[in-house]
Design a protein around this motif. Structure first.
Motif, PDB file in Angstrom:
ATOM      1  N   GLU A   1       0.860  -1.187   0.000  1.00  0.00           N
ATOM      2  CA  GLU A   1       0.000   0.000   0.000  1.00  0.00           C
ATOM      3  C   GLU A   1       0.895   1.236   0.000  1.00  0.00           C
ATOM      4  N   ASP A   2       0.272   2.397  -0.056  1.00  0.00           N
ATOM      5  CA  ASP A   2       1.021   3.646  -0.117  1.00  0.00           C
ATOM      6  C   ASP A   2       1.156   4.332   1.236  1.00  0.00           C
ATOM      7  N   GLY A   3       0.645   3.738   2.294  1.00  0.00           N
ATOM      8  CA  GLY A   3       0.613   4.399   3.586  1.00  0.00           C
ATOM      9  C   GLY A   3       1.932   4.353   4.325  1.00  0.00           C
ATOM     10  N   LEU A   4       1.850   4.689   5.618  1.00  0.00           N
ATOM     11  CA  LEU A   4       3.025   4.805   6.469  1.00  0.00           C
ATOM     12  C   LEU A   4       3.849   3.524   6.512  1.00  0.00           C
ATOM     13  N   LEU A   5       3.169   2.374   6.476  1.00  0.00           N
ATOM     14  CA  LEU A   5       3.849   1.084   6.544  1.00  0.00           C
ATOM     15  C   LEU A   5       3.931   0.407   5.180  1.00  0.00           C
ATOM     16  N   GLY A   6       3.661   1.155   4.135  1.00  0.00           N
ATOM     17  CA  GLY A   6       3.638   0.588   2.792  1.00  0.00           C
ATOM     18  C   GLY A   6       5.024   0.389   2.210  1.00  0.00           C
ATOM     19  N   LEU A   7       5.152  -0.601   1.338  1.00  0.00           N
ATOM     20  CA  LEU A   7       6.466  -0.920   0.773  1.00  0.00           C
ATOM     21  C   LEU A   7       6.961   0.189  -0.151  1.00  0.00           C
ATOM     22  N   ARG A   8       6.050   0.933  -0.794  1.00  0.00           N
ATOM     23  CA  ARG A   8       6.504   2.014  -1.653  1.00  0.00           C
ATOM     24  C   ARG A   8       7.178   3.125  -0.839  1.00  0.00           C
ATOM     25  N   ARG A   9       6.591   3.441   0.304  1.00  0.00           N
ATOM     26  CA  ARG A   9       7.205   4.455   1.160  1.00  0.00           C
ATOM     27  C   ARG A   9       8.522   3.953   1.727  1.00  0.00           C
ATOM     28  N   ARG A  10       8.596   2.695   2.094  1.00  0.00           N
ATOM     29  CA  ARG A  10       9.817   2.148   2.680  1.00  0.00           C
ATOM     30  C   ARG A  10      10.927   2.036   1.626  1.00  0.00           C
ATOM     31  N   TRP A  11      10.569   1.731   0.397  1.00  0.00           N
ATOM     32  CA  TRP A  11      11.544   1.705  -0.691  1.00  0.00           C
ATOM     33  C   TRP A  11      12.149   3.095  -0.886  1.00  0.00           C
ATOM     34  N   PHE A  12      11.288   4.105  -0.883  1.00  0.00           N
ATOM     35  CA  PHE A  12      11.768   5.480  -1.040  1.00  0.00           C
ATOM     36  C   PHE A  12      12.634   5.890   0.144  1.00  0.00           C
TER      37      PHE A  12
ATOM     38  N   THR B   1      11.637   5.339  -8.169  1.00  0.00           N
ATOM     39  CA  THR B   1      10.381   5.910  -8.633  1.00  0.00           C
ATOM     40  C   THR B   1       9.263   5.438  -7.705  1.00  0.00           C
ATOM     41  N   ALA B   2       8.032   5.714  -8.107  1.00  0.00           N
ATOM     42  CA  ALA B   2       6.886   5.299  -7.306  1.00  0.00           C
ATOM     43  C   ALA B   2       6.539   3.834  -7.500  1.00  0.00           C
ATOM     44  N   ASP B   3       7.290   3.131  -8.337  1.00  0.00           N
ATOM     45  CA  ASP B   3       7.016   1.718  -8.617  1.00  0.00           C
ATOM     46  C   ASP B   3       8.236   0.884  -8.246  1.00  0.00           C
ATOM     47  N   PRO B   4       8.328   0.429  -6.992  1.00  0.00           N
ATOM     48  CA  PRO B   4       9.509  -0.328  -6.565  1.00  0.00           C
ATOM     49  C   PRO B   4       9.754  -1.596  -7.377  1.00  0.00           C
ATOM     50  N   ARG B   5       8.702  -2.284  -7.781  1.00  0.00           N
ATOM     51  CA  ARG B   5       8.892  -3.520  -8.533  1.00  0.00           C
ATOM     52  C   ARG B   5       9.530  -3.241  -9.891  1.00  0.00           C
ATOM     53  N   ALA B   6       9.073  -2.180 -10.554  1.00  0.00           N
ATOM     54  CA  ALA B   6       9.670  -1.824 -11.839  1.00  0.00           C
ATOM     55  C   ALA B   6      11.104  -1.347 -11.657  1.00  0.00           C
ATOM     56  N   ASP B   7      11.365  -0.598 -10.581  1.00  0.00           N
ATOM     57  CA  ASP B   7      12.733  -0.168 -10.281  1.00  0.00           C
ATOM     58  C   ASP B   7      13.660  -1.372 -10.187  1.00  0.00           C
ATOM     59  N   TRP B   8      13.250  -2.336  -9.386  1.00  0.00           N
ATOM     60  CA  TRP B   8      14.096  -3.498  -9.126  1.00  0.00           C
ATOM     61  C   TRP B   8      14.312  -4.320 -10.389  1.00  0.00           C
TER      62      TRP B   8
END
Length: 368
Positions: free
Chosen positions: A144-155, A195-202
Motif C-alpha cells: 500500500e502507499d501508507g506509512l507502513l507501505g512498501l513504496r514508502r519504505r523503498w523510497f 520511482t513510485a514503482d519499486p517492482r519496476a525499479d528493481w
C-alpha cells in the motif's frame, strides 16, 4: 498470452525475465522482523573450498544462521529474521564466534577493518584486495502507499542510503595507503534514483546489471535469441551476485554500511532498523534527507567525503538523533542505546566517520 508460462520456460525472453523479477521482488509484510549479515575479511585468500566452490548449494549451519563465503577473502555470517533488533543482534553475536576455529585451522586472521590495510611490502602480504560490509534485512512493508507501505519504505531506504554510507564509511585504504575515498566499497557501486514503482525499479536494475564473469548485462543476454537466452536458474545466479546498496529480495536489503571495528557492526543494524521501522523516526528521517534530493553526485560525495560534506553531516545529525529516540520507543536494551549514543557523540556530531580514525592512524608515521 504467449509468456504466461515463463516460470517453466527453458529460456527467458526480456519481457518474461522482467515480469519474473518484478513478481518475486517483495513479499509484503508488516515491519518488525529484523535480520543482518556481517562480512568477515580475512588476512589472505584461503577460505576452504567447501565454502567457496562454485557448486556449493548448502550453507554450513551455525547456531542460528549460516556461514558462507562471497570470495576467497570474505566470509559471511548471516542471521535469521528475528522479532526485533535485540533478538537479531543477540543471535548474530552468538554466531559470529563460531567460525573462529575454522579460520584458525587455515591460518587465517579476521581483520578489524573493512578493507585490506596490509602493507604490500610487509612479509607475507597478499596482493589481494577486498572490502567488507554489514547488511540489514527488514520486512518489505504492506502493499500500500501508507506509512507502513512498501513504496514508502523503498523510497525511505534510498533517501537514507547516502547518509548511512557516509556515517559508516570505514574502508579508506588499499594495501595500507589512502585512496582518496572514505569508503572504497561504496565508491565501486552506484545508487540509482527510485520511482513510485519499486517492482519496476528493481526489475530494471537487475536487468541492466552486468552478469558475473561476462561483458553483457542480463537484459542483453535475454536478447541473444532463442538458442542463447538465459533460463530461470541463470537469473537466480545473477540475483545472487548482484549486490546493490538497496535490494528487493522479498524483503528489503540495505547494504550501505562498511564493516565496523569490533562489535561496532551492531550500530548500523540498530540505526537502520530504527529509522526504517519506528514511524516517528522514519518521518523525521524523510524530512532530514529531503534537502539532499537535489544535490548532484550525492553517492560519490558520501563515498569520498563522508560527513566532512556539510549537507550530509546535517542530515546525519538529525537522522541519528531520531534513530536513538526510536530505539528508546522500540524498547531496545540500554547497553545498545548507549553504544549508539557513543557513536553519535564520537563521530556524527563531530562530522567524522570511522574511516577518519583509520586515516589518522595510517598517516601518523608521516607527521612531523
Amino acid at each position: 498470452m504467449g509468456e504466461v508460462g515463463y516460470l517453466t520456460m527453458t529460456s527467458l525472453t526480456e519481457r518474461a525475465a522482467e515480469t519474473l523479477i518484478a513478481d518475486s521482488a517483495f513479499a509484503p509484510a508488516l515491519p518488525g522482523f529484523v535480520g543482518a549479515a556481517v562480512d568477515l575479511l580475512v588476512s589472505r585468500p584461503g577460505l576452504p573450498g567447501s565454502l567457496t566452490g562454485s557448486l556449493v548449494t548448502e550453507r554450513p549451519r551455525l547456531r542460528h544462521g549460516y556461514l558462507t563465503a562471497r570470495s576467497p577473502r570474505i566470509a559471511v555470517v548471516s542471521g535469521p529474521p528475528s522479532p526485533g533488533i535485540d533478538a537479531a543482534l543477540d543471535r548474530l553475536t552468538d554466531d559470529l564466534a563460531l567460525p573462529q576455529p575454522l579460520f584458525d585451522g587455515h591460518g587465517l586472521t579476521v581483520l578489524e577493518q573493512a578493507s585490506d590495510t596490509v602493507d604490500p611490502a610487509a612479509p607475507g602480504a597478499s596482493p589481494g584486495w577486498a572490502t567488507a560490509g554489514v547488511r540489514v534485512a527488514l520486512e518489505a512493508g504492506l502493499d500500500e502507499d501508507g506509512l507502513l507501505g512498501l513504496r514508502r519504505r523503498w523510497f525511505l531506504a534510498h533517501a537514507l542510503a547516502p547518509v548511512l554510507a557516509a556515517a559508516f564509511a570505514n574502508s579508506p585504504l588499499r594495501h595500507g595507503r589512502p585512496t582518496g575515498w572514505r569508503s572504497n566499497r561504496q565508491a565501486l557501486r552506484r545508487l540509482p534514483p527510485c520511482t513510485a514503482d519499486p517492482r519496476a525499479d528493481w526489475a530494471a536494475r537487475v536487468m541492466d546489471a552486468p552478469v558475473a564473469r561476462d561483458s553483457r548485462t542480463f537484459r542483453e543476454w535475454t536478447r541473444s535469441g532463442p538458442g542463447g537466452r538465459p533460463d530461470p536458474a541463470d537469473l537466480t545466479r545473477h540475483l545472487r551476485t548482484f549486490r546493490p546498496p538497496v535490494a528487493a529480495r522479498r524483503h528489503l536489503e540495505i547494504d550501505v554500511a562498511d564493516r565496523q571495528p569490533g562489535a561496532g557492526w551492531r550500530i548500523p543494524v540498530a540505526v537502520t532498523a530504527a529509522l526504517m521501522d519506528d514511524p516517528i523516526a522514519a518521518a523525521r528521517a524523510l524530512a532530514a534527507t529531503e534537502p539532499l534530493r537535489t544535490i548532484p553526485g550525492l553517492w560519490e560525495r558520501a563515498s569520498r567525503d563522508a560527513l566532512t560534506d556539510p549537507a550530509l553531516a546535517t542530515a546525519a545529525r538529525s537522522c541519528f538523533v531520531a534513530a536513538y529516540e526510536g530505539l528508546t520507543r522500540l524498547g531496545v536494551a540500554r547497553e545498545l542505546r548507549d553504544a549508539v549514543a557513543t557513536f553519535i557523540e564520537r563521530h556524527v556530531m563531530r562530522g567524522r566517520c570511522p574511516a577518519d580514525d583509520v586515516l589518522e592512524r595510517a598517516t601518523a608515521p608521516y607527521r612531523h
